[in-house]
Enzyme design. Structure first.
Site, mmCIF file in Angstrom:
data_model
loop_
_atom_site.group_PDB
_atom_site.id
_atom_site.type_symbol
_atom_site.label_atom_id
_atom_site.label_comp_id
_atom_site.label_asym_id
_atom_site.label_seq_id
_atom_site.Cartn_x
_atom_site.Cartn_y
_atom_site.Cartn_z
ATOM 1 N N GLU B 29 0.810 -1.258 -0.125
ATOM 2 C CA GLU B 29 0.027 -0.062 0.049
ATOM 3 C C GLU B 29 0.819 1.218 -0.071
ATOM 4 O OE1 GLU B 29 -2.119 -1.030 3.555
ATOM 5 O OE2 GLU B 29 -3.018 -2.513 2.890
ATOM 6 N N LEU B 58 -5.853 -2.018 -1.165
ATOM 7 C CA LEU B 58 -5.668 -2.109 0.506
ATOM 8 C C LEU B 58 -6.254 -3.107 0.991
ATOM 9 C CD1 LEU B 58 -6.407 1.063 2.502
ATOM 10 C CD2 LEU B 58 -6.273 -0.970 3.730
ATOM 11 N N GLU B 60 -4.410 -6.558 2.720
ATOM 12 C CA GLU B 60 -3.434 -7.220 3.194
ATOM 13 C C GLU B 60 -3.388 -8.674 2.807
ATOM 14 O OE1 GLU B 60 -5.029 -5.066 5.216
ATOM 15 O OE2 GLU B 60 -3.478 -3.480 5.410
ATOM 16 N N GLN B 82 1.947 -2.244 5.603
ATOM 17 C CA GLN B 82 2.267 -0.694 6.310
ATOM 18 C C GLN B 82 2.724 -0.589 7.573
ATOM 19 O OE1 GLN B 82 -0.978 2.380 5.299
ATOM 20 N NE2 GLN B 82 0.566 2.728 3.709
ATOM 21 N N PHE B 83 1.959 -1.486 8.595
ATOM 22 C CA PHE B 83 2.225 -1.320 10.068
ATOM 23 C C PHE B 83 2.101 -2.859 10.382
ATOM 24 C CE2 PHE B 83 1.393 2.952 9.479
ATOM 25 C CZ PHE B 83 2.503 3.562 10.326
ATOM 26 N N PHE B 88 -2.327 -8.931 10.877
ATOM 27 C CA PHE B 88 -3.368 -10.134 11.134
ATOM 28 C C PHE B 88 -4.289 -10.473 10.255
ATOM 29 C CE2 PHE B 88 -0.983 -8.665 14.803
ATOM 30 C CZ PHE B 88 -0.635 -9.921 15.300
ATOM 31 N N HIS B 129 -0.100 0.501 15.501
ATOM 32 C CA HIS B 129 1.062 1.104 15.044
ATOM 33 C C HIS B 129 2.249 1.246 15.862
ATOM 34 C CE1 HIS B 129 -2.334 3.060 12.961
ATOM 35 N NE2 HIS B 129 -1.673 3.437 11.964
#
Lengths: 375, 326
Positions: B29, B58, B60, B82-83, B88, B129
């Protein structure tokens, strides 16, 4: 600022070529040679006969849990026959007929359902993925294969199988979305067999069709009579040709029926009426195709027995194999096993060779006694 | 040789590996024109175009799932999540498939894929984050789990991760992205996976750290030397899994005392496996019980309270002194 309708307006087609009464729409009949038709019938019949044999083997405790395909032979053979050997076939766990068509040996299917890892190894050079069990998780893999083929400039497409229940999973939607955005050569082949174990389609989705879900992702979806091998084949060939020509993905919904249990661990009489099953038995895809072939004088004498013999020989070969090597898994966790895995392998090997002494099967060595403490 | 931040060093690794191997592609992303939210993929889209530096939708699970498909075809995807707190949503693809395809197919398919994820706290960020959850990946056979501690090893380890034939989960500390510059060679440098580094030798105590905690461990070793006259040996794990037990056990056999420090939560965290390995391999050399300095078993605390939870030098120093005095 009026409220207006946006273009395009959507429509979903339904395709039927050969109906349950054996009536043929000759204008839609796909061009297939006598040999093609005979091979396809053979593939369906082999799928059915192996299915019946697998269920018996499971009942006898000779293999483990098995997911029968009975009733879905047209959906599988009609679609898989549209692929070239160089194309990728991505199965879920109920594609025995399609896998046999692609050249998976019967022994390997037996091994898979008997709990051998070896049942997951495709034939060398064959572009097939092994059986995937977690529902819908194989769809993104097919999209990745298709992207890679396109990236390399290869004349190769991917076709992925899944069921009606899979269309509720996030991975289904994510995979279709990626495929639409990337415009990759992939065919999504849904075998809508009406039941996800005990949950009927109407509890799975409020959509009128599953095919229409493609439209939201910007590519065509078509519904076909999944018990009509000619319709399945015509629709798949069209989708495969479009993918190969750079026309992007297609979703095909084969409306079919799981005539048997979800798996050998399931009792479908608990959740569905025998009348419903009887109605679908009337629409049996093999019976319908056999009548079509009979009119063309393409039925071969003794085919059932020849296939039964082929299956029996494979069962015999499988059952005369030496037991699986318990240490094989260690060799394939990493390309090069790290130190701890080498030690664990040695420990298990030592234990299996002599299940006594200091070892315990996992530790490299038993802890030695401490030296005497000086007081 | 240039002085680079960790972000620039990682970018250099990606750039050079993409230049030398057309099968390496980057996806995730915002990794294209935006260069990733931390700029690790900055400018790559200009050099390699959008077919090799892919701004994905977007999602995962599909990022990892299509990456697995690409890898089975022979490409070498480097996926960015991204984080790590969002991973998960692709955990099933990592555990069910990336880690298992080699075994499932007995070597027919390899998943040569890197999954990069920023992890860790100390950057005033919101929930999802700031987490440090490397233990989940380290517990999965078939994966490698790598966490660099500075610009030079970040570059060298990422190069090796991209070349490694097995899937690698590559955690990048957000707190370290811009923390310091370090000399990074211009020519490609690959550092072996699975090998810990003894970054400071000592005879009195072993301190085991990785990622952002390495700075803390080095600071504490300096303090111990200056104020206590104690020489701490500091081990930078670099690879969490497979764990370099040999380096750890050899060090503790020499020092007899050990403190493990990590940002991850305490129970079933990496420290548990590290300490168990020490007990199995160096029990008779131990002069004191092994000690863990970790985050508490609280899923998240919000950055307003974070300072109380992330291990810091005073906490590690106290633990080290207690261990030395045992």
């Amino acid at each position: 600022m009026p409220r207006t309708s946006l273009e395009p307006r959507f429509q979903v087609e339904h395709l039927s070529v050969l109906d349950a009464e054996g009536r043929l729409d000759a204008a839609l009949e796909p061009a297939l040679s006598a040999d093609d038709l005979k091979r396809m019938y053979r593939g369906m019949l082999l799928g059915r006969l192996l299915d019946e044999r697998m269920v018996r083997l499971q009942r006898q405790g000779r293999i483990g849990t098995f997911a029968p395909i009975k009733g879905q032979e047209a959906s599988q053979i009609g679609s898989v026959a549209a692929l070239r050997p160089t194309d990728w076939m991505v199965p879920s766990f109920r594609e025995t007929a399609a896998m046999l068509w692609r050249g998976w040996p019967i022994e390997r299917m037996l091994m898979f359902f008997a709990g051998w890892l070896e049942g997951g190894q495709p034939e060398p050079g064959h572009n097939d993925l092994p059986i995937t069990i977690p529902v819908a998780t194989q769809l993104p893999h097919a999209v990745g294969l298709a992207y890679a083929a396109q990236y390399r400039g290869d004349d190769v497409i991917a076709l992925v199988y899944f069921g009606d229940g899979a269309t509720s999973e996030g991975d289904f939607h994510e995979a279709l979305n990626f495929a639409g955005v990337w415009h990759v050569p992939v065919v999504f082949l849904c075998q809508n067999n009406q039941w996800a174990i005990s949950v009927p389609l109407k509890k799975q989705t409020h959509s009128r069709t599953l095919a229409q879900k493609a439209l939201a992702y910007g590519f065509p979806g078509i519904q076909v009579d999944g018990n009509d091998i000619l319709a399945v084949h015509a629709a798949t060939r069209e989708a495969v040709d479009r993918a190969r020509a750079g026309g992007g993905p297609t979703l095909i919904e084969c409306v079919t029926y799981r005539l048997a249990m979800h798996t050998t661990a399931d009792d479908p009489t608990k959740y569905r009426a025998p009348e419903e099953v009887a109605e679908w038995e009337r629409k049996d895809p093999i019976k319908r195709f056999r009548e079509y072939l009979a009119k063309k004088h393409l039925l071969e004498d003794g085919l059932d027995q020849a296939l039964e013999d082929e299956i029996a020989a494979a069962v015999k070969r499988f059952e005369s194999m030496p037991p699986p090597d318990p240490l094989l898994p260690f060799d394939h966790v990493y390309a090069v096993p790290p130190a701890h895995l080498v030690a664990e392998r040695q420990a298990l090997a030592a234990w299996l060779a002599a299940p006594t002494g200091d070892g315990d099967g996992t530790a490299a060595e038993a802890p030695s006694a401490p030296p005497p403490r000086s007081s | 040789m240039a002085k680079l931040t960790m972000v620039k060093a990682l970018n250099l690794a990606l750039l050079q590996e993409m230049e030398r191997d057309e099968d390496v592609i980057v996806m995730g992303e915002d990794v294209g024109i935006d260069g990733g939210v931390f700029r690790v993929t900055d400018d790559l889209h200009r050099k390699f175009a959008s077919r090799r530096v892919i701004d994905t939708p977007l999602a995962e699970a599909a990022i990892i799932g299509v990456g697995i498909g690409m890898a089975m075809y022979g490409l070498k995807p480097v996926c960015e999540i991204q984080f790590s707190g969002f991973a998960f949503q692709c955990f099933h693809q990592i555990e069910n498939h990336a880690a298992r395809y080699r075994l499932r197919s007995q070597g027919r398919f390899k998943i040569q894929m890197v999954v990069r994820m920023p992890y860790g706290g100390g950057v005033r960020a919101l929930e999802h984050h700031t987490e440090s959850e490397e233990q989940f990946y380290a517990a999965i056979p078939g994966l490698k789990m790598v966490i660099p501690s500075g610009p030079r090893n970040a570059r060298g380890l990422l190069v090796s991760a991209i070349r490694d034939p097995d899937p690698v989960i590559f955690f990048e500390s957000k707190a370290l992205y811009h923390a310091a510059k370090e000399d990074v060679p211009d020519e490609i440098e690959a550092m072996p996976l699975g090998r810990a580094h003894v970054v400071r030798e000592g005879r009195d105590l072993t301190v085991i750290a990785y990622g952002a905690m390495l700075r803390v461990a080095k600071d504490v070793a300096d303090t111990l030397a200056a104020e206590d006259g104690a020489e701490a040996e500091v081990i930078d794990l670099l690879t969490i899994s497979p764990l370099d037990r040999e380096t750890i056990v050899d060090s503790v056999k020499k020092t007899g005392r050990v403190v493990v420090v990590h940002e991850a939560m305490r129970s079933f965290g990496p420290g548990a496996e590290i300490v168990t390995s020490i007990i199995e391999g160096a029990f008779l050399s131990l002069e004191a019980p092994p000690v863990r300095v970790t985050a508490s078993d609280v899923p998240f605390v919000g950055f307003a309270r974070e300072k109380a939870y992330i291990p810091d030098a005073p906490r590690l120093l106290a633990a080290a002194r207690r261990t030395l005095a045992f």
